[in-house]
Design a protein around this motif. Structure first.
Motif, PDB file in Angstrom:
ATOM      1  N   GLU A  79       0.797  -1.227   0.000  1.00 15.71           N
ATOM      2  CA  GLU A  79       0.000   0.000   0.000  1.00 15.71           C
ATOM      3  C   GLU A  79       0.828   1.274   0.000  1.00 15.71           C
ATOM      4  O   GLU A  79       0.426   2.270  -0.605  1.00 15.71           O
ATOM      5  CB  GLU A  79      -0.957  -0.001   1.197  1.00 15.71           C
ATOM      6  N   ARG A 129      -1.939  -4.033  -8.515  1.00 11.81           N
ATOM      7  CA  ARG A 129      -3.194  -3.314  -8.288  1.00 11.81           C
ATOM      8  C   ARG A 129      -2.968  -1.978  -7.583  1.00 11.81           C
ATOM      9  O   ARG A 129      -3.752  -1.044  -7.751  1.00 11.81           O
ATOM     10  CB  ARG A 129      -4.166  -4.192  -7.510  1.00 11.81           C
ATOM     11  N   GLU A 130      -1.889  -1.886  -6.824  1.00 10.07           N
ATOM     12  CA  GLU A 130      -1.584  -0.619  -6.149  1.00 10.07           C
ATOM     13  C   GLU A 130      -1.254   0.472  -7.161  1.00 10.07           C
ATOM     14  O   GLU A 130      -1.772   1.582  -7.085  1.00 10.07           O
ATOM     15  CB  GLU A 130      -0.426  -0.802  -5.155  1.00 10.07           C
ATOM     16  N   TRP A 131      -0.380   0.157  -8.148  1.00  5.08           N
ATOM     17  CA  TRP A 131      -0.040   1.232  -9.092  1.00  5.08           C
ATOM     18  C   TRP A 131      -1.173   1.483 -10.090  1.00  5.08           C
ATOM     19  O   TRP A 131      -1.362   2.610 -10.541  1.00  5.08           O
ATOM     20  CB  TRP A 131       1.297   0.984  -9.772  1.00  5.08           C
ATOM     21  N   GLY A 139       1.248   2.555  -3.488  1.00  2.74           N
ATOM     22  CA  GLY A 139       0.034   3.142  -4.028  1.00  2.74           C
ATOM     23  C   GLY A 139      -0.211   4.540  -3.472  1.00  2.74           C
ATOM     24  O   GLY A 139      -0.575   5.460  -4.212  1.00  2.74           O
ATOM     25  N   GLN A 140       0.008   4.703  -2.167  1.00  2.37           N
ATOM     26  CA  GLN A 140      -0.191   6.005  -1.547  1.00  2.37           C
ATOM     27  C   GLN A 140       0.801   7.034  -2.084  1.00  2.37           C
ATOM     28  O   GLN A 140       0.456   8.198  -2.300  1.00  2.37           O
ATOM     29  CB  GLN A 140      -0.068   5.872  -0.024  1.00  2.37           C
ATOM     30  N   ASN A 174      -4.468   1.235  -9.382  1.00  2.00           N
ATOM     31  CA  ASN A 174      -5.471   2.015  -8.660  1.00  2.00           C
ATOM     32  C   ASN A 174      -5.021   3.452  -8.434  1.00  2.00           C
ATOM     33  O   ASN A 174      -5.849   4.353  -8.237  1.00  2.00           O
ATOM     34  CB  ASN A 174      -5.800   1.363  -7.319  1.00  2.00           C
ATOM     35  N   ALA A 175      -3.705   3.674  -8.439  1.00  3.06           N
ATOM     36  CA  ALA A 175      -3.162   5.023  -8.283  1.00  3.06           C
ATOM     37  C   ALA A 175      -3.133   5.768  -9.614  1.00  3.06           C
ATOM     38  O   ALA A 175      -2.762   6.944  -9.662  1.00  3.06           O
ATOM     39  CB  ALA A 175      -1.754   4.957  -7.691  1.00  3.06           C
TER      40      ALA A 175
END
Length: 226
Positions: free
Chosen positions: A5, A56-58, A8-9, A60-61
Motif C-alpha cells: 500500500e 493493483r496498487e499502481w 500506491g499512496q 489504482n493510483a
C-alpha cells in the motif's frame, strides 16, 4: 496496511506523467524487500491486474509500468487516464476475471493508432505470462476467429495481425475498418451457459503438451490413408 500500500499512496500523491524509480527506491517506500521474481522476470511488472498484489496498487493510483530494466533494476511509471484495477472485476459480476489473454484485448482497445508494432516479449509483458511455444508458427497468429483464444481478443479489440515475423519475434496489429471487427461478439457480451465450469478439474494435460500447436499433417488424409 498491506505490504504494498505505501507504493500506491506514494503514487496517488504524484502529478508527474512519468516517474522513474529504482527497485531499491520502491523497497524504501515499502519498508521491505521485493520478491526475487521481481528481479528475474519482466512479467512480474506486467500491468495485468491479476498479476500480483502490488500491480493493483499502481493501477489504482492511475499509473502503469513501462521501460522495465531488470539489469539496471529500474522502471518508469506512466500516468494513464481512468485506469483502475477494480474496473476489471466490475465488468465480471460473477467473479470471473477473464481469460489469460484478456489483458491484450484490453490493451489494444485503449490504443488509438492504426498500426501497433509489438514484440512477442512485449505481448508477454502485457498478459503477464509466457506465450505458448507454438507462437513460433505463423499459423498461430492467423486472424481466423476459431484459431485460438488470443485471436478473439485482438479481433474483438478491432485489430488484425499483419507482418508476422516469427524469426524476429515481432508483429504488427492493424486496425480494422468497417464491420469486419464488429462481426466478432465480445465474450463479455455473451451470457454464461449453465454448463460453464462443470468439467473443471476433470481433465489433465500432460506436461510438455501444447494444445495450440498446429498439426503438421492433414488429419483427414491420415485417418483414411489418403
Amino acid at each position: 496496511m498491506g505490504k504494498y500500500e505505501p507504493l500506491g499512496q506514494f503514487l496517488l500523491k504524484q502529478n508527474a506523467d512519468y516517474l522513474a524509480l529504482s527497485f531499491s527506491e520502491i523497497e524504501q517506500l515499502l519498508g521491505s524487500k521485493l520478491p526475487a521474481s521481481s528481479r528475474e522476470h519482466r512479467a512480474w511488472w506486467s500491468n495485468n491486474p491479476q498479476n500480483n498484489v502490488m500491480t493493483r496498487e499502481w493501477l489504482n493510483a492511475g499509473y502503469e509500468t513501462e521501460s522495465v530494466d531488470l539489469g539496471a533494476e529500474k522502471l518508469v511509471f506512466r500516468k494513464v487516464k481512468a485506469r483502475v484495477a477494480s474496473s476489471e472485476s466490475s465488468s465480471n459480476p460473477k467473479g470471473r476475471m477473464g481469460g489469460k489473454y484478456r489483458p491484450l484485448g484490453d490493451y489494444l482497445k485503449r490504443q488509438d493508432k492504426e498500426r501497433i508494432l509489438m514484440t512477442f516479449s512485449e505481448i508477454e509483458d502485457v498478459i503477464g505470462s509466457n506465450l505458448p511455444a507454438s507462437k513460433m508458427y505463423p499459423a498461430w497468429w492467423s486472424n481466423n476467429p476459431g484459431n485460438n483464444t488470443m485471436t478473439q481478443e485482438w479481433l474483438n479489440a478491432g485489430y488484425h495481425t499483419v507482418s508476422v515475423d516469427t524469426a524476429g519475434a515481432k508483429l504488427i496489429f492493424q486496425r480494422v475498418r468497417g464491420s469486419t471487427a464488429s462481426e466478432y461478439k465480445s465474450e463479455q457480451e455473451l451470457p454464461d451457459h449453465p454448463i460453464w465450469g462443470s468439467m473443471a478439474g476433470t481433465i489433465t494435460v500432460m506436461p510438455g503438451v501444447d494444445l495450440t500447436e498446429p498439426m503438421e499433417f492433414e488429419w483427414g488424409g491420415t485417418l483414411y490413408n489418403e
